[in-house]
Write a protein that holds these residues in place. Structure first.
Motif, PDB file in Angstrom:
ATOM      1  N   UNK A  53      33.029 -22.964  15.722  1.00 49.10           N
ATOM      2  CA  UNK A  53      33.452 -22.359  16.992  1.00 49.10           C
ATOM      3  C   UNK A  53      32.289 -21.696  17.650  1.00 49.10           C
ATOM      4  N   UNK A  54      32.181 -21.958  18.700  1.00 49.38           N
ATOM      5  CA  UNK A  54      30.691 -21.399  19.421  1.00 49.38           C
ATOM      6  C   UNK A  54      30.857 -20.295  19.836  1.00 49.38           C
ATOM      7  N   UNK A  55      32.020 -19.706  20.190  1.00 48.23           N
ATOM      8  CA  UNK A  55      32.110 -18.375  20.684  1.00 48.23           C
ATOM      9  C   UNK A  55      32.163 -17.238  19.568  1.00 48.23           C
ATOM     10  N   UNK A  56      32.272 -17.712  18.414  1.00 47.27           N
ATOM     11  CA  UNK A  56      32.661 -16.673  17.326  1.00 47.27           C
ATOM     12  C   UNK A  56      31.251 -16.680  16.366  1.00 47.27           C
ATOM     13  N   UNK A  57      30.466 -17.927  16.285  1.00 43.68           N
ATOM     14  CA  UNK A  57      29.208 -17.833  15.442  1.00 43.68           C
ATOM     15  C   UNK A  57      28.055 -18.215  16.006  1.00 43.68           C
ATOM     16  N   UNK A  58      27.012 -17.582  15.518  1.00 40.42           N
ATOM     17  CA  UNK A  58      25.476 -18.259  15.564  1.00 40.42           C
ATOM     18  C   UNK A  58      25.451 -19.431  14.507  1.00 40.42           C
ATOM     19  N   UNK A  59      24.666 -20.297  14.671  1.00 37.14           N
ATOM     20  CA  UNK A  59      24.600 -21.327  13.822  1.00 37.14           C
ATOM     21  C   UNK A  59      23.100 -21.781  13.830  1.00 37.14           C
ATOM     22  N   UNK A  60      22.813 -22.178  12.490  1.00 34.31           N
ATOM     23  CA  UNK A  60      21.279 -22.803  11.981  1.00 34.31           C
ATOM     24  C   UNK A  60      21.759 -24.064  11.426  1.00 34.31           C
ATOM     25  N   UNK A  61      21.378 -25.113  11.970  1.00 31.66           N
ATOM     26  CA  UNK A  61      21.293 -26.416  11.475  1.00 31.66           C
ATOM     27  C   UNK A  61      20.170 -26.677  10.626  1.00 31.66           C
TER      28      UNK A  61
END
Length: 479
Positions: free
Chosen positions: A252-260
């Motif tokens: 969920x892009x509105x809820x989390x920051x993401x590191x791949x």
């Protein structure tokens, strides 16, 4: 005075606050308190910064005496580098004592865990109560999210041109392309309803198509662009080992920051795209000679932090080993060994990340259940136990249980569990919390199996009525 203290105590209790006495021990006594959460006092006589970690040693013979360790991921939390800040200082360190290669240690994750003392005197009585009373606020969760796992049986076929390039067996009387497109449109709508029904904030999907761009288009058109896609396509190193059905995660892009973790070399590394950590293969002794085993499908790794608390990161590793079944006994034995090596490489990674991350999720369709079948007994291996060591596992635990005769898959009329969400022990009592739960999707799944023939994903008739031959798994995390 006594009455005022009593009133203050009652007030704290009414506000959900408890008073806890912390046990304070001398650093020389740490071997007697392995596994305990204590405050350790002593003088730092030596420090060392390896760039990956800073070691605060309480004895010159650091290999066999107590050490406080701060990993690089926490360096920036300190105003000054800890190796210079605490060198030669009398300090107290609070945390859980662990034993590693004969020495005791506490892994420090916050500046609040270390205090500089004005003076230090060795504590003779290890049962002495701390002179400092700690006031601990009871758990107050500020956010929550759901983690889901689903094997979508036909999704790889759904997003491909399955008439001209059949995923499985070629049809004798294929429908026209226009009819396939119409069926795919209906199937996509049904798939979107299924994903919305699961309503997971992080959803790992096995048997996903091999092109993430197609999935991104589907999310944009059918799911209001809710999810960011994490896919293993960027890290596949050899097309020979690249099967159509892959593993991906929707976040969920509105809820989390993401590191791949998708960078294949150092020049591609960015703040939010780190180096892919898994080796392409592993060589082991098989049938008396060194044999190289590749991943049957490459896993994905990513971290998320809630936008409501961006400083705390959750580690995710999603996996989808290929089926261990094969046409011949020889192929079946090798398939099981490949599955075992797959889990072996995963476990090696788990042991590395557990040093830096308190909250870890390892999830996927494992294509295997707990215990050994006849061929595994012949090889002397239990593949799933290579990854998850059962109830005595020091890192992972299985947060989902099943009622009698229930599971995530039905094989020869018997229910079994082959889809797992393993979590770290930190998720029992850390900042993120997972409560043990019983899977509640089997009844719906089993009803669907009974009333619908299991269509192959390369056959279009009734395909929109059947999403999966696996029951989904969903857990809730409180933060």
């Amino acid at each position: 005075m006594l009455i005022s203290k009593l009133l203050a105590f009652i007030t704290l209790i009414s506000l959900g606050i408890s008073i806890v006495e912390a046990k304070t021990i001398d650093w020389t006594e740490t071997k007697n308190h392995v596994g305990e959460f204590v405050t350790v006092q002593g003088k730092v006589v030596r420090t060392y910064n390896s760039k990956k970690a800073i070691y605060l040693n309480f004895h010159k013979d650091y290999k066999s005496h107590f050490t406080a360790i701060i990993f690089a991921s926490n360096f920036n939390k300190f105003l000054k580098s800890p190796d210079t800040l605490f060198k030669g200082k009398n300090i107290s360190v609070t945390g859980k004592i662990k034993k590693y290669k004969g020495q005791t240690e506490i892994i420090v994750k916050s500046p609040d865990d270390i205090k500089i003392l004005e003076a230090y005197e060795p504590i003779k009585n290890i049962e002495k109560k701390s002179v400092e009373t700690l006031i601990k606020v009871k758990d107050q969760f500020v956010d929550k999210f759901k983690v889901g796992l689903a094997n979508i049986y036909f999704s790889a076929a759904l997003f491909e041109n399955n008439i001209e390039k059949p995923l499985f067996k070629k049809m004798e009387t294929p429908p026209k392309r226009e009819l396939e497109i119409e069926f795919d449109r209906l199937s996509a709508q049904y798939l979107a309803r299924y994903i919305k029904y699961l309503d997971s904030d992080v959803l790992v999907i096995c048997e996903s198509p091999n092109d993430p761009k197609i999935v991104e288009k589907f999310i944009s058109e059918y799911l209001d662009d809710r999810y960011l896609v994490v896919h293993n396509a960027p890290v596949v190193k050899n097309k020979k080992y690249y099967y159509n059905q892959q593993v991906m995660a929707l976040v969920d892009r509105s809820k989390f920051n993401v590191r791949k973790y998708e960078a294949l070399n150092k020049k591609d590394i960015t703040k939010n795209n780190l180096l892919y950590p898994f080796p392409p293969n592993k060589t082991i002794d098989y049938n008396g000679k060194p044999t190289k085993f590749w991943w049957s499908r490459f896993p994905i790794e990513f971290d998320v932090s809630l936008k409501s608390d961006p400083s705390h990161w959750y580690k995710f590793i999603a996996t989808y080993p290929k089926s261990k079944f094969a046409r011949s006994d020889k192929q079946a034995l090798k398939a099981r060994m490949q599955n075992n090596v797959h889990q072996m490489m995963l476990r090696e990674r788990v042991e590395v990340v557990s040093k830096d991350f308190e909250d870890i999720f390892i999830l996927g369709d494992m294509n295997d259940s707990m215990g050994m079948d006849e061929k595994e007994k012949k090889l002397g291996i239990d593949s799933l136990s290579t990854l998850y060591h059962g109830k005595n596992d020091s890192i992972l635990w299985d947060s989902v249980s099943y009622k009698d005769k229930e599971g995530t898959y039905v094989y020869k009329g018997e229910a079994q569990v082959i889809d797992f969400i393993f979590t770290s022990h930190g998720l029992k009592k850390g900042k993120g919390r997972v409560k043990p739960s019983t899977n509640n999707f089997f009844h719906f799944f089993n009803t669907m199996i009974k009333h619908n023939l299991r269509p192959r994903p390369d056959r279009l008739e009734n395909r929109e009525l059947f999403l999966s031959d696996h029951a989904p798994v969903v857990i809730e995390v409180k933060h």
